[in-house]
Design an enzyme around this catalytic site. Structure first.
Site, mmCIF file in Angstrom:
data_model
loop_
_atom_site.group_PDB
_atom_site.id
_atom_site.type_symbol
_atom_site.label_atom_id
_atom_site.label_comp_id
_atom_site.label_asym_id
_atom_site.label_seq_id
_atom_site.Cartn_x
_atom_site.Cartn_y
_atom_site.Cartn_z
ATOM 1 N N LYS A 285 1.006 -1.262 0.125
ATOM 2 C CA LYS A 285 0.141 0.051 -0.086
ATOM 3 C C LYS A 285 0.891 1.254 -0.030
ATOM 4 O O LYS A 285 1.952 1.253 0.783
ATOM 5 C CB LYS A 285 -0.935 -0.008 1.212
ATOM 6 C CG LYS A 285 -2.321 -0.669 1.137
ATOM 7 C CD LYS A 285 -2.814 -0.371 2.420
ATOM 8 C CE LYS A 285 -4.476 -0.393 2.436
ATOM 9 N NZ LYS A 285 -5.095 -0.160 3.533
HETATM 10 C C1 E4P Z 1 -8.648 0.498 3.543
HETATM 11 O O1 E4P Z 1 -7.528 -0.128 3.015
HETATM 12 C C2 E4P Z 1 -8.064 1.234 5.095
HETATM 13 O O2 E4P Z 1 -7.515 0.214 5.790
HETATM 14 C C3 E4P Z 1 -9.603 1.665 5.714
HETATM 15 O O3 E4P Z 1 -10.665 1.228 5.154
HETATM 16 C C4 E4P Z 1 -9.313 2.866 6.108
HETATM 17 O O4 E4P Z 1 -10.321 3.754 6.623
HETATM 18 P P1 E4P Z 1 -10.544 4.376 8.080
HETATM 19 O O5 E4P Z 1 -9.342 4.753 8.518
HETATM 20 O O6 E4P Z 1 -11.318 5.661 7.545
HETATM 21 O O7 E4P Z 1 -11.550 3.618 8.918
#
Ligand code: E4P
Length: 234
Positions: free
Chosen positions: A103
């Protein structure tokens, strides 16, 4: 990878948005997940431990329930060169795992990181996308997955699912092979709307999974069936 088609002929997949081993296992033992996404904040919710050892434990849980499935692990620096170095170290450490996605957050320097890593054959999940433009640029740079954060997009006052829909319409033209992951799920309606808007994948915090199958009328009718039959047996 396990997937169903939605009404528009698009395969639908659910990922587990967690780094908690128990939550991941409780999900995978029910057969529906097609992958796992983590991020530094999600990992920081776990008891302090060796980061790579923890990722290895997640891999072991996934493998207990079938073949390698996409596991996203995020870089934890804002320096582009360090991002490349971290990504390479993750890939080296988990070289036996065929479905590791790195990522990388969207950004100008980050596009360079994505391009560098893609040239080396490293799979990318470009994360933290809040707009159509970001998603398209991430895809054009070669990201395999593009993650749109619907909860956070809504927080900033935009129509999150319209952005998912527009992105899907563009990707569907065949211009880019990237898949759309919808993340930042805040309630179960987000899951429905994400698929309806054209998400290929929705990554869901595990606390929502039981809610997705809960229905009071189902409980009522199951209770009725069991009671009627027990009375008849008496
Ligand atoms: C997606 O890959 C992320 O881990 C996640 O959904 C982040 O979202 P949030 O921090 O707004 O919950």
């Amino acid at each position: 990878m396990k997937s169903l088609m939605n009404g528009k002929g698009i395969p639908m997949k659910i990922f587990v948005d967690s780094a908690n081993l128990e939550e991941i296992e409780e999900s995978f033992k029910r057969g529906f997940p097609s992958g796992v996404t983590t991020n530094p904040s999600i990992l920081a919710r776990e008891e302090k431990c060796d980061f790579k050892e923890h990722i290895r434990k997640i891999i072991d849980v996934i493998r207990k329930y079938g073949p390698d499935r996409p596991l996203s692990v995020e870089v934890f620096t804002v320096d582009p060169k360090e991002m490349v170095a971290q990504a390479e170290s993750f890939v080296e450490e988990f070289s036996d795992y065929s479905e590791l996605y790195i990522k990388v957050p969207i950004g100008w320097d980050e596009l360079w990181v994505i391009h560098q890593l893609r040239q080396k054959g490293i799979k990318i999940n470009c994360t933290c996308c809040m707009s159509y433009n970001q998603a398209v640029m991430a895809a054009l740079a070669g990201s395999n997955f593009v993650s749109l954060f619907v909860g956070r997009i809504r927080d900033s006052g935009y129509d999150a699912f319209e952005i998912v829909k527009q992105t899907k319409d563009t990707f569907r033209e065949g211009a880019v092979p990237s898949e759309i992951i919808v993340g930042s799920i805040r309630h179960i309606m987000d899951v429905n709307q994400a698929f309806q808007a054209g998400a290929d994948i929705v990554t869901v915090p595990p606390k929502f999974f039981p809610q997705l199958v809960k229905n009071l009328k189902t409980d009522e009718v199951v209770h009725q069936f069991v009671t009627d039959f027990a009375n008849w047996l008496r």
